[in-house]
Design a protein around this motif. Structure first.
Motif, PDB file in Angstrom:
ATOM      1  N   PRO A 256      -6.392   4.653  -6.365  1.00 38.74           N
ATOM      2  CA  PRO A 256      -5.056   5.061  -5.610  1.00 38.74           C
ATOM      3  C   PRO A 256      -4.305   6.321  -5.901  1.00 38.74           C
ATOM      4  CG  PRO A 256      -5.230   2.738  -5.583  1.00 38.74           C
ATOM      5  CD  PRO A 256      -6.280   3.125  -6.540  1.00 38.74           C
ATOM      6  N   HIS A 257      -3.970   6.090  -7.620  1.00 37.60           N
ATOM      7  CA  HIS A 257      -2.927   7.409  -7.972  1.00 37.60           C
ATOM      8  C   HIS A 257      -3.798   8.625  -7.594  1.00 37.60           C
ATOM      9  CE1 HIS A 257      -5.256   6.056 -11.570  1.00 37.60           C
ATOM     10  NE2 HIS A 257      -5.056   7.435 -12.008  1.00 37.60           N
TER      11      HIS A 257
ATOM     12  N   VAL B  70       8.300   0.726   2.721  1.00 35.25           N
ATOM     13  CA  VAL B  70       7.467  -0.280   2.110  1.00 35.25           C
ATOM     14  C   VAL B  70       6.541  -0.561   3.072  1.00 35.25           C
ATOM     15  CG1 VAL B  70       7.348  -2.658   1.216  1.00 35.25           C
ATOM     16  CG2 VAL B  70       9.362  -1.100   0.834  1.00 35.25           C
ATOM     17  N   ASP B  71       5.096  -0.600   2.721  1.00 37.03           N
ATOM     18  CA  ASP B  71       3.693  -0.649   3.571  1.00 37.03           C
ATOM     19  C   ASP B  71       3.203  -2.141   3.113  1.00 37.03           C
ATOM     20  OD1 ASP B  71       4.215   1.636   5.168  1.00 37.03           O
ATOM     21  OD2 ASP B  71       3.785   2.714   3.279  1.00 37.03           O
ATOM     22  N   VAL B  72       3.297  -3.170   3.607  1.00 34.42           N
ATOM     23  CA  VAL B  72       2.440  -4.328   3.228  1.00 34.42           C
ATOM     24  C   VAL B  72       1.406  -4.825   3.988  1.00 34.42           C
ATOM     25  CG1 VAL B  72       3.081  -6.788   2.723  1.00 34.42           C
ATOM     26  CG2 VAL B  72       4.915  -5.407   2.186  1.00 34.42           C
TER      27      VAL B  72
ATOM     28  N   CYS C 286       0.790  -1.174   0.006  1.00 31.31           N
ATOM     29  CA  CYS C 286      -0.001   0.031   0.095  1.00 31.31           C
ATOM     30  C   CYS C 286       0.815   1.197  -0.061  1.00 31.31           C
ATOM     31  CB  CYS C 286      -0.970  -0.161   1.127  1.00 31.31           C
ATOM     32  SG  CYS C 286      -1.980  -1.553   1.307  1.00 31.31           S
ATOM     33  N   GLY C 287       0.521   2.278   0.696  1.00 26.54           N
ATOM     34  CA  GLY C 287       1.191   3.490   1.013  1.00 26.54           C
ATOM     35  C   GLY C 287       1.433   3.941  -0.510  1.00 26.54           C
ATOM     36  N   SER C 288       2.606   4.923  -0.466  1.00 18.83           N
ATOM     37  CA  SER C 288       2.968   5.489  -1.730  1.00 18.83           C
ATOM     38  C   SER C 288       3.114   4.566  -2.940  1.00 18.83           C
ATOM     39  CB  SER C 288       4.219   6.435  -1.488  1.00 18.83           C
ATOM     40  OG  SER C 288       5.170   5.832  -1.080  1.00 18.83           O
ATOM     41  N   TYR C 289       3.608   3.439  -2.681  1.00 18.74           N
ATOM     42  CA  TYR C 289       3.912   2.420  -3.755  1.00 18.74           C
ATOM     43  C   TYR C 289       2.381   2.119  -4.543  1.00 18.74           C
ATOM     44  CZ  TYR C 289       4.767  -1.852  -6.072  1.00 18.74           C
ATOM     45  OH  TYR C 289       4.857  -2.867  -7.113  1.00 18.74           O
TER      46      TYR C 289
ATOM     47  N   GLY D  28       1.029   4.746  -6.710  1.00 22.59           N
ATOM     48  CA  GLY D  28       1.773   5.024  -7.944  1.00 22.59           C
ATOM     49  C   GLY D  28       3.033   5.858  -8.062  1.00 22.59           C
ATOM     50  N   LYS D  29       3.612   6.039  -6.971  1.00 27.21           N
ATOM     51  CA  LYS D  29       4.852   6.914  -6.797  1.00 27.21           C
ATOM     52  C   LYS D  29       6.080   6.189  -7.451  1.00 27.21           C
ATOM     53  CE  LYS D  29       2.647  10.149  -5.155  1.00 27.21           C
ATOM     54  NZ  LYS D  29       2.168  11.018  -6.225  1.00 27.21           N
ATOM     55  N   ALA D  30       6.975   6.976  -7.930  1.00 26.77           N
ATOM     56  CA  ALA D  30       7.932   6.235  -8.578  1.00 26.77           C
ATOM     57  C   ALA D  30       9.112   6.170  -7.512  1.00 26.77           C
ATOM     58  CB  ALA D  30       8.802   7.489  -9.557  1.00 26.77           C
ATOM     59  N   SER D  31       9.184   6.575  -6.459  1.00 28.44           N
ATOM     60  CA  SER D  31       9.846   6.143  -5.438  1.00 28.44           C
ATOM     61  C   SER D  31       9.177   6.353  -3.897  1.00 28.44           C
ATOM     62  CB  SER D  31      11.262   6.950  -5.340  1.00 28.44           C
ATOM     63  OG  SER D  31      11.055   8.141  -4.951  1.00 28.44           O
TER      64      SER D  31
END
Ligand code: DCP
Ligand code: MG
Ligand code: MN
Length: 287
Positions: free
Chosen positions: A282-283, A137-139, A124-127, A130-133
């Motif tokens: 999400p994005h 890491v939020d699993v 989840c989170g910024s990943y 759709g963020k490039a970085s």
């Protein structure tokens, strides 16, 4: 008073919450003091970026005469999290490329699928936005059968430690805020195998399936987006949290006397529906 409580108030974000907490904790706002130099500000920023450190700790170290990270390492009284934060100071400030987030997700996913076939795992989170970085890491993990998420937390975390993937723990918790034992969170540090890898911050949440959509919405964020959703729910006399969406709240002024009952939330879309909102992917949830 916690920053989370402050942020739940209208028009208060993380930065303002930090300032309010600093005034409560230290009796003033350091940035407003008169006799500080650019060097002092740089030092305070340096200290404030140690993972697990708030403005009160940064100011205390400054007042004790510490000026460098080595001063902290050798002379300051540190919490466990601050020791880890200092150990990986430079690595934690670096963003993680999304390709590497996928690799980290794969390691957790392989481990958890062996332990509980059929488990759902979603980063989840910024990943997910759709963020490039990403900063960490939020699993998020759950199981559609409603019971197989139980007794999974420790075997998973212990297994990931044994193979050397998890290198340091920051926080283990059984979420005791609402439903004890139902929602487990791990915060720690991981390292992919191979040369030239960096230590990365990893958060893992395991939730019962009936909480999955609310947890997915919460853990995807952004923090600001979550705040807007909760306010919207409040205005409709609903209650939205990372565990549930409740109806039939009884309030006395701002205090909830009765938390009401859980609405079924099989998907994120269902939560948007209850709030009369068109679904936002999400994005499009950055604010
Ligand atoms: N979250 C929240 N309120 C907080 C902290 C977190 O609602 N005070 C939710 C929204 C966040 C999500 O949890 O998007 C994950 O938290 P992170 O701190 O990992 O934030 P992000 O993943 O969004 O950004 P980053 O790339 O910095 O990790
Ligand atoms: Mg994150
Ligand atoms: Mn996180």
């Amino acid at each position: 008073m916690k920053s989370q409580e402050l942020i739940s108030l209208p028009d208060i974000g993380q930065r303002l919450a930090d300032k309010i907490l600093e005034i409560i904790e230290t009796g003033g706002l350091w940035k407003l003091d008169e006799f500080q130099t650019d060097n002092d500000i740089t030092t305070m920023n340096l200290f404030g970026q140690v993972w697990g450190t708030g403005p009160a700790a940064a100011k205390k170290w400054f007042d004790q005469g510490f000026r460098t990270l080595d001063d902290l390492r050798t002379k300051a009284k540190l919490t466990h999290n601050q020791i880890i934060g200092l150990k990986y100071y430079d690595e934690f400030l670096e963003r993680i490329p999304r390709e590497e987030v996928s690799e980290i997700e794969k390691v957790v996913s392989d481990a958890v699928q062996v332990l509980r076939p059929g488990v759902i795992i979603q980063t989840c989170g910024s990943y997910r936005r759709g963020k490039a970085s990403c900063g960490d890491v939020d699993v998020l993990i759950s199981h559609p059968d409603g019971v197989s998420h139980e007794y999974l937390f420790y075997p998973l975390v212990d297994g990931l430690k044994l193979c050397g993937f998890l290198t340091d723990d920051l926080m283990y918790s059984e979420k005791v805020d609402e439903e004890p034992g139902s929602h487990m969170k791990y915060c720690g540090v991981c390292l992919l195998p191979g040369e030239g890898r960096k230590h990365r911050r990893l958060d893992i949440i395991i939730v019962p399936y009936q909480e999955y959509a609310c947890a997915l919405l919460y853990f995807t964020g952004s923090t600001l987006f979550n705040r807007s959703m909760r306010h919207l729910a409040d205005g409709m006399n609903l209650y939205l949290s990372q565990h549930r969406l409740n109806t039939g709240i009884i309030r006395n002024g701002k205090t909830k006397i009765n938390l009401g009952t859980r609405l079924p939330t099989p998907t994120e879309e269902s939560i948007f529906n209850y709030l009369n909102l068109p679904y936002r992917p999400p994005h499009e949830r950055d604010h």
